[in-house]
Design a protein around this motif. Structure first.
Motif, PDB file in Angstrom:
ATOM      1  N   ALA A 137     -21.024 -12.756   4.497  1.00 26.40           N
ATOM      2  CA  ALA A 137     -21.895 -12.048   5.435  1.00 26.40           C
ATOM      3  C   ALA A 137     -21.577 -12.414   6.878  1.00 26.40           C
ATOM      4  O   ALA A 137     -21.535 -11.537   7.757  1.00 26.40           O
ATOM      5  CB  ALA A 137     -23.364 -12.359   5.118  1.00 26.40           C
ATOM      6  N   VAL A 138     -21.328 -13.693   7.144  1.00 25.85           N
ATOM      7  CA  VAL A 138     -20.998 -14.129   8.510  1.00 25.85           C
ATOM      8  C   VAL A 138     -19.665 -13.540   8.953  1.00 25.85           C
ATOM      9  O   VAL A 138     -19.546 -13.018  10.071  1.00 25.85           O
ATOM     10  CB  VAL A 138     -20.993 -15.675   8.598  1.00 25.85           C
ATOM     11  CG1 VAL A 138     -20.379 -16.147   9.902  1.00 25.85           C
ATOM     12  CG2 VAL A 138     -22.392 -16.222   8.436  1.00 25.85           C
ATOM     13  N   VAL A 139     -18.662 -13.585   8.085  1.00 23.40           N
ATOM     14  CA  VAL A 139     -17.342 -13.042   8.436  1.00 23.40           C
ATOM     15  C   VAL A 139     -17.417 -11.535   8.631  1.00 23.40           C
ATOM     16  O   VAL A 139     -16.837 -10.988   9.575  1.00 23.40           O
ATOM     17  CB  VAL A 139     -16.288 -13.431   7.371  1.00 23.40           C
ATOM     18  CG1 VAL A 139     -14.987 -12.695   7.588  1.00 23.40           C
ATOM     19  CG2 VAL A 139     -16.045 -14.933   7.392  1.00 23.40           C
ATOM     20  N   ALA A 140     -18.146 -10.844   7.756  1.00 23.38           N
ATOM     21  CA  ALA A 140     -18.281  -9.385   7.887  1.00 23.38           C
ATOM     22  C   ALA A 140     -19.017  -9.017   9.174  1.00 23.38           C
ATOM     23  O   ALA A 140     -18.619  -8.083   9.880  1.00 23.38           O
ATOM     24  CB  ALA A 140     -19.010  -8.808   6.672  1.00 23.38           C
ATOM     25  N   ALA A 141     -20.073  -9.754   9.513  1.00 20.14           N
ATOM     26  CA  ALA A 141     -20.806  -9.470  10.747  1.00 20.14           C
ATOM     27  C   ALA A 141     -19.919  -9.718  11.967  1.00 20.14           C
ATOM     28  O   ALA A 141     -19.902  -8.919  12.916  1.00 20.14           O
ATOM     29  CB  ALA A 141     -22.064 -10.338  10.822  1.00 20.14           C
ATOM     30  N   PHE A 142     -19.158 -10.812  11.952  1.00 20.61           N
ATOM     31  CA  PHE A 142     -18.246 -11.094  13.055  1.00 20.61           C
ATOM     32  C   PHE A 142     -17.180 -10.013  13.171  1.00 20.61           C
ATOM     33  O   PHE A 142     -16.854  -9.571  14.273  1.00 20.61           O
ATOM     34  CB  PHE A 142     -17.593 -12.470  12.867  1.00 20.61           C
ATOM     35  CG  PHE A 142     -16.605 -12.816  13.945  1.00 20.61           C
ATOM     36  CD1 PHE A 142     -17.043 -13.189  15.206  1.00 20.61           C
ATOM     37  CD2 PHE A 142     -15.244 -12.753  13.711  1.00 20.61           C
ATOM     38  CE1 PHE A 142     -16.147 -13.503  16.212  1.00 20.61           C
ATOM     39  CE2 PHE A 142     -14.329 -13.061  14.707  1.00 20.61           C
ATOM     40  CZ  PHE A 142     -14.785 -13.434  15.959  1.00 20.61           C
ATOM     41  N   ALA A 143     -16.646  -9.571  12.032  1.00 23.21           N
ATOM     42  CA  ALA A 143     -15.618  -8.532  12.042  1.00 23.21           C
ATOM     43  C   ALA A 143     -16.169  -7.222  12.605  1.00 23.21           C
ATOM     44  O   ALA A 143     -15.527  -6.560  13.431  1.00 23.21           O
ATOM     45  CB  ALA A 143     -15.065  -8.321  10.635  1.00 23.21           C
ATOM     46  N   LEU A 144     -17.356  -6.846  12.176  1.00 19.19           N
ATOM     47  CA  LEU A 144     -17.945  -5.600  12.680  1.00 19.19           C
ATOM     48  C   LEU A 144     -18.263  -5.695  14.167  1.00 19.19           C
ATOM     49  O   LEU A 144     -18.038  -4.739  14.918  1.00 19.19           O
ATOM     50  CB  LEU A 144     -19.197  -5.250  11.877  1.00 19.19           C
ATOM     51  CG  LEU A 144     -18.948  -4.841  10.425  1.00 19.19           C
ATOM     52  CD1 LEU A 144     -20.265  -4.652   9.690  1.00 19.19           C
ATOM     53  CD2 LEU A 144     -18.112  -3.578  10.363  1.00 19.19           C
TER      54      LEU A 144
END
Length: 189
Positions: free
Chosen positions: A12-19
């Motif tokens: 979730a943290v990586v996906a939020a950072f990527a978005l």
């Protein structure tokens, strides 16, 4: 089946950072788009490489989340002293590599100038071989080789060779095809 909360949290943290990076940071920081067309000539834009990297991060986050749902946990995973030591060692390797990446080129130019070379400043030479490759090669090799050493808990000759080969491969992939691309950290010098 027990869901792995660590995998889901990291995903979730990586996906939020990527978005956030793809939607806000890259458009705000990069002047050109992913693909640019100017006077009937289509070229790869400055946003292509960071966008591709961020899309890869998002894909990895999705795969991590899926594995967190599908892979049953056998025992409770704890963040213990050994895990903390691993994180500290890996962070130290990354910091050392980034420091080497930042200072190797300028120190090499200063050394040549001190020996009477009178080649100018690093800022003037940041897009001139071999100076533009020094920091990236040394820092990248430190990061890759150091990460392998932390994982294997020893530094081997094979890891050092793999680190140099991987860094040279990245130089060939990112610097050779593009005329205007500056390898890190040369863009802000």
């Amino acid at each position: 089946m027990r869901i792995d909360p660590w995998s889901l949290g990291i995903a979730a943290v990586v996906a939020a950072f990527a978005l956030l990076t793809l939607g806000v940071w890259i458009p705000a920081d990069v002047e050109s788009g992913v693909i640019e067309t100017f006077r009937r000539r289509t070229v790869i834009g400055d946003a292509m490489a960071p966008s591709a990297a961020v899309i890869g991060m998002a894909a990895a986050a999705v795969l991590l989340a899926v594995s967190g749902f599908l892979k049953p946990r056998r025992k409770e995973a704890a963040f213990d002293g050994q895990s903390a030591l691993f994180v500290v060692q890996l962070a130290g390797v990354i910091v050392a590599g980034l420091a080497a990446m930042t200072y190797t080129g300028p120190l090499a130019v200063d050394a040549v100038n001190a020996l009477g070379g009178a080649i100018g400043s690093y800022r003037e030479l940041r897009d001139t071989a071999p100076y533009k490759y020094l920091g990236y090669l040394v820092g990248g090799a430190v990061i890759v080789g150091g990460a392998i050493a932390v994982v294997e808990q020893r530094l081997t000759r094979g890891a050092a060779v793999a680190a140099v080969i991987a860094t040279v491969a990245l130089i060939v992939l990112y610097d050779v095809p593009f005329d205007d691309l500056l390898l890190p950290p040369n863009g802000d010098q």
